[in-house]
Structure formats: C-alpha cells, structure tokens
Scaffold this active site. Structure first.
Site, PDB file in Angstrom:
ATOM      1  CE  LYS A   1      -4.355   0.455   0.133  1.00 37.64           C
ATOM      2  NZ  LYS A   1      -5.311  -0.368  -0.746  1.00 37.64           N
TER       3      LYS A   1
ATOM      4  CG  ASP B   1      -7.407   2.960  -0.814  1.00 34.75           C
ATOM      5  OD1 ASP B   1      -8.092   1.639  -1.006  1.00 34.75           O
ATOM      6  OD2 ASP B   1      -7.686   3.598   0.405  1.00 34.75           O
TER       7      ASP B   1
ATOM      8  N   GLY C   1     -20.148   6.723   1.911  1.00 39.19           N
ATOM      9  CA  GLY C   1     -19.424   6.922   0.734  1.00 39.19           C
ATOM     10  C   GLY C   1     -19.959   7.556  -0.417  1.00 39.19           C
TER      11      GLY C   1
ATOM     12  N   GLY D   1     -17.893   6.940  -3.970  1.00 36.49           N
ATOM     13  CA  GLY D   1     -17.033   8.006  -4.208  1.00 36.49           C
ATOM     14  C   GLY D   1     -16.734   5.995  -5.085  1.00 36.49           C
ATOM     15  CG  ASN D   2     -14.514   2.751  -7.600  1.00 33.57           C
ATOM     16  OD1 ASN D   2     -14.047   2.359  -6.523  1.00 33.57           O
ATOM     17  ND2 ASN D   2     -14.182   2.827  -8.717  1.00 33.57           N
TER      18      ASN D   2
ATOM     19  CB  ALA E   1     -20.268   3.966  -2.024  1.00 32.64           C
ATOM     20  CD1 TRP E   2     -21.287   5.050  -9.802  1.00 30.13           C
ATOM     21  CD2 TRP E   2     -19.729   3.667  -9.996  1.00 30.13           C
ATOM     22  NE1 TRP E   2     -21.371   4.987 -11.253  1.00 30.13           N
ATOM     23  CE2 TRP E   2     -20.678   3.852 -11.220  1.00 30.13           C
ATOM     24  CE3 TRP E   2     -18.696   3.041 -10.194  1.00 30.13           C
ATOM     25  CZ2 TRP E   2     -19.350   3.308 -12.527  1.00 30.13           C
ATOM     26  CZ3 TRP E   2     -17.710   2.808 -11.029  1.00 30.13           C
ATOM     27  CH2 TRP E   2     -18.834   3.000 -12.255  1.00 30.13           C
TER      28      TRP E   2
HETATM   29  O1  2IT Z   1      -8.384  -1.865  -0.374  1.00 31.68           O
HETATM   30  C1  2IT Z   1      -8.064  -1.942  -2.190  1.00 31.68           C
HETATM   31  O2  2IT Z   1      -7.716  -3.395  -2.133  1.00 31.68           O
HETATM   32  C2  2IT Z   1      -8.256  -1.197  -2.923  1.00 31.68           C
HETATM   33  N1  2IT Z   1      -7.460  -0.292  -3.163  1.00 31.68           N
HETATM   34  C3  2IT Z   1      -7.589  -1.891  -4.469  1.00 31.68           C
HETATM   35  C4  2IT Z   1      -6.453  -1.971  -4.737  1.00 31.68           C
HETATM   36  C5  2IT Z   1      -5.567  -3.079  -6.169  1.00 31.68           C
HETATM   37  O3  2IT Z   1      -4.281  -2.592  -5.965  1.00 31.68           O
HETATM   38  O4  2IT Z   1      -6.610  -2.887  -7.003  1.00 31.68           O
END
Ligand code: 2IT
Length: 445
Positions: free
Chosen positions: A125, A165, A236, A238-239, A241-242
């Site tokens: 991450k 993310d 949320g 964002g992506n 929630a959508w």
């Molecule tokens: O928390 C997650 O699993 C993500 N943000 C996606 C990570 C990814 O490599 O697609």
C-alpha cells in the site's frame, strides 16, 4: 507457542503511535493464533514474528508547485508488506489524514485480502498526506508527476503494482502512469485502474462494489435469504459506493443512503437510476462532495453532520473509510433491526462495533473478503496486460463473480464454529493467512 497478550504488547511497543496498524494486527493475530500454535512448521518458522513486519518501507518527499506558484511539500510512502505469493499489489491513498501507520494497516490487510482472491499477488500500500480535495486538475497533475518521479524506482510489473484507493481514481492513475512512461519509456502493467484506451480492464471501476454484492449474495444464501427486496444503507459516494449502489439496485434491493464528510442523504426512492449514479461520478470527479445538491436535485433529504447508520435497514454497507462505523452506530443499527453488515471500506467497523454485532448474532462480512473484488479485477488487469489482450466485460464480470463465490466459500470453510454458525471474520483471516504463511515457510528466510 505464541501468547496473544505478550505478542501484541511487544508489537505495540515496536510500532508506537500506529493504532490502526495495531488494530488490524490484533484482529488477525487473535484469529490465527490457535492455527499457528497447532502447527509445528509455523512455530519453527517463527511465522507470526515474521508476518507482521513489512519487507520494506520507502518514505520520500513530494515537492510540487500550486496554482499560485507556491511550493508545496508532502510526504509519500510505499509499504511493500509481503511478496511471498506474488508481486506487491495494493492501492495508493491520497488523503490529508494518511500517516505511515495508516498505510501499514492497509498493507497488512491487503496481504491477506490478496491471498483470498486466489490470484498470485503479494500485499502493499502507498500514498501521501496530499488531499486532492479543492485542488485543480493542474495541481493534481503536478503532484502526481512529482510523486512518480520517486516512486518509479521502487515499482515494476513483476515487482510492485500500485492502483487507486481513497483519493486516487482514474484521473490520478492517468497522471501517474504518464510520468512512469515518460521516465521508463515502457507500456507495461505497472499500475492498475488504467483507462480503457490505455491498458485498463472493463469492470475494474465497478469491481469493488459489484464484488461486495456478489459476496453478500452468497452470505445471505447461508441464511436462506436473498438480496431482492432488502433496504440497504451505504456510506460514501466514491467509486466503491457507486459500484455497490448499482449492483444492489440491479439485484432488486433499495439503497436508501449515501454520504460524505459533511453529512448523509436519505433517498427513500432509492439511489436507483443512471442519473443518480452519474451524479455520484460527478461528485467524485470534481471532489465536490455536494450531497446537499444531490438531495435538492432528486427530492431527497440531506442530514448535515450526520452519518447514515441511524436509518433502519436490512443491510448496512460502510463504503467510505476505516473505523467509520462505531459502537454507538452498531447499537443503533441493531436496535433498528439490521440483519447483515457487509464491511466494504477497509476496516470500516471499529472492534467495539464488531463486538456489538457479534453479541446480537448479526453476521459481519469483513472487508478483506467483501471488498476483495477490486484488487481481484486489478489482478485480471495484470493478466490482460501480460498477454496484451483485452477481455470482454462479461468475461471479467464472470471471473469476478467466481472469485467472490470462492472467497465466501473459503470464509465458511475456515470460519465454521462448533455451534454450526460461521465467523466470517475469523474464516477470512485464517484462509488468507494460511496461503501466505505456507509460501513463506516454503521459501525459507
Ligand atoms: O483496498 C484495496 O483493495 C484497493 N484499494 C485496491 C487495490 C488494487 O491493487 O486494486
């Protein structure tokens, strides 16, 4: 033999002032400690001592110029947590609250989540304390350029593959990818979540939300129940929630809330049309978070400064941020008759909230299982990039569905309790852990 209290006390001492990392670790250690203590190979390999330490952390300075020609300085990190089963894989988070401790918690969780997907991906991450909120596109581009000017040294399609993310979506991935390409002169699958025209995968944007509903569908089947006709609260906009709002609606449920940092919207008609979903995309693209505007446009109610967990629903789906659902929220949900909790944001429930649900016998799908669809389709994007092909939406969606069914089955297999009930949290932790631990043992030190 490991002793839980002693192990956690030492871990806390070695990772001071990183409460989120300690929270994530304490849940996983509690889940797997009996499995570890019963396995001489894990004990001989000191597997717990080794698995809680990231392989490498890179910390760097990100300097960029804002629109007033003032120099700004942020911190950037990449936590390469564990690559026992594949290249480090996990998103980048841009948010003003991000600390190294946040990224360690996320990288640790990601390691076990990625293991659950059955795809060969290690855990990582990264991110920055930079917030795209209120920034112009030009400022975001300059920031991303500077961020990648350092990050490119540490990543690669077989080494470490970042993605999006919180605060990092298609726009940011585009700017980051552009800079990587400028430096390396290479078109490779070094990032996922790319645009469709330049190596991205169909269904990747939808995957986290879709996957959470596929998981929920399987979980509900365990109780002889179905998604159709359920009332759902989502946090949320964002992506994640959508995607969840779209798939829940397609499955015949009614999504009655979405939310942002300034409050939540109660939409009794349901967040159920292209127009409403597009409004969510617009809020995400512009970082506006204008939920009051949503309420006005669609005849819904906006509750400033409140979270959606006081609304009576059958299924609660936190889709925004860690620890966004507290003990008090859990009590309110239980009081209002919630039947299932699908934790879709990473570590969306506090441990106290989980305890309330457990006491009330409300099943909780843990985020590392329920939201694994996002990174799973990232893994499928990597596969497509490697073979220089693009799969159809149907093919990707079918694979995503199969992966989520498998993850659910693994949680049930490892999480079955003596009384016949399933502890989905424990099941996910044990199933995810075993594969990583076995790989580490096989590869020595
Ligand atoms: O928390 C997650 O699993 C993500 N943000 C996606 C990570 C990814 O490599 O697609």
């Amino acid at each position: 033999m490991y002793n839980y209290k002693k192990f956690m006390a030492e871990l806390e001492q070695k990772n001071p002032a990183q409460p989120e990392f300690i929270q994530a670790a304490s849940e996983i250690v509690a889940s797997v400690i009996d499995t570890v203590n019963a396995n001489p190979m894990y004990l001989k390999n000191k597997i717990l001592d080794r698995i809680v330490v990231p392989n490498r952390i890179v910390e760097f300075k990100v300097e960029w110029e804002d629109d007033n020609h003032e120099i700004q300085v942020n911190r950037g990190w990449r936590v390469q947590f564990n690559n026992a089963i594949g290249p480090y894989k996990g998103g980048l988070r841009f948010h003003s609250n991000v600390t190294l401790g946040t990224l360690k918690f996320l990288g640790f969780e990601q390691t076990f989540k990625n293991s659950l997907t059955t795809l060969p991906m290690g855990g990582g991450k990264g991110g920055s304390d930079f917030s795209p909120k209120g920034k112009s596109d030009d400022e975001i581009m300059r920031f991303c350029r500077s961020f990648m000017t350092e990050l490119f040294k540490h990543i690669g399609p077989s080494t470490d593959v970042p993605a999006g993310d919180v605060g990092v979506g298609g726009r940011e991935i585009g700017f980051l990818y552009g800079q990587y390409k400028r430096i390396r002169d290479e078109n490779t699958g070094v990032l996922t979540g790319k645009g469709l025209e330049w190596g991205g995968s169909l269904i990747r944007p939808e995957a986290t939300g879709f996957g959470a509903l596929y998981y929920a569908q399987e979980l509900l089947k365990d109780f002889g129940d179905r998604i159709e006709g359920k009332r759902v609260s989502i946090s949320g906009y964002g992506n994640v929630a959508w995607g969840a709002a779209m798939k829940a609606t397609q499955m015949g449920a009614k999504v009655v809330t979405i939310s942002g940092s300034k409050g939540y919207v109660l939409d009794e008609d349901g967040v159920n049309s292209e127009e409403k979903w597009n409004y969510m995309l617009m809020m995400r693209a512009t970082n506006s978070g204008d939920l009051a505007g949503y309420a006005k446009k669609f005849g819904a109610k906006f509750f400033p400064g409140e979270r959606p967990w006081g609304v009576p629903v059958d299924i609660a789906m936190p889709c925004a941020y860690q620890n966004e659902l507290s003990e008090a929220d859990a009590k309110a949900l239980v009081k209002n008759g919630v039947k299932y909790v699908i934790e879709t944001s990473n570590m969306g429930c506090t441990p106290e909230a989980v305890a309330v649900f457990k006491e009330a016998k409300i099943p909780v799908a843990p985020s590392k299982a329920a939201n694994a669809g996002g990174v799973a389709v990232s893994g499928l994007e990597m596969s497509q990039n490697s073979e220089h092909l693009a799969w159809s939406a149907e093919e990707v969606d079918n694979k995503l569905h199969d992966i989520m069914v498998n993850i659910h089955n693994a949680c049930v297999r490892e999480g079955k309790q003596k009384d016949g009930s399933v502890d989905y949290i424990k099941g996910a932790n044990i199933a995810g852990f075993k594969k990583v631990a076995d790989a580490m043992c096989a590869q020595g030190y």
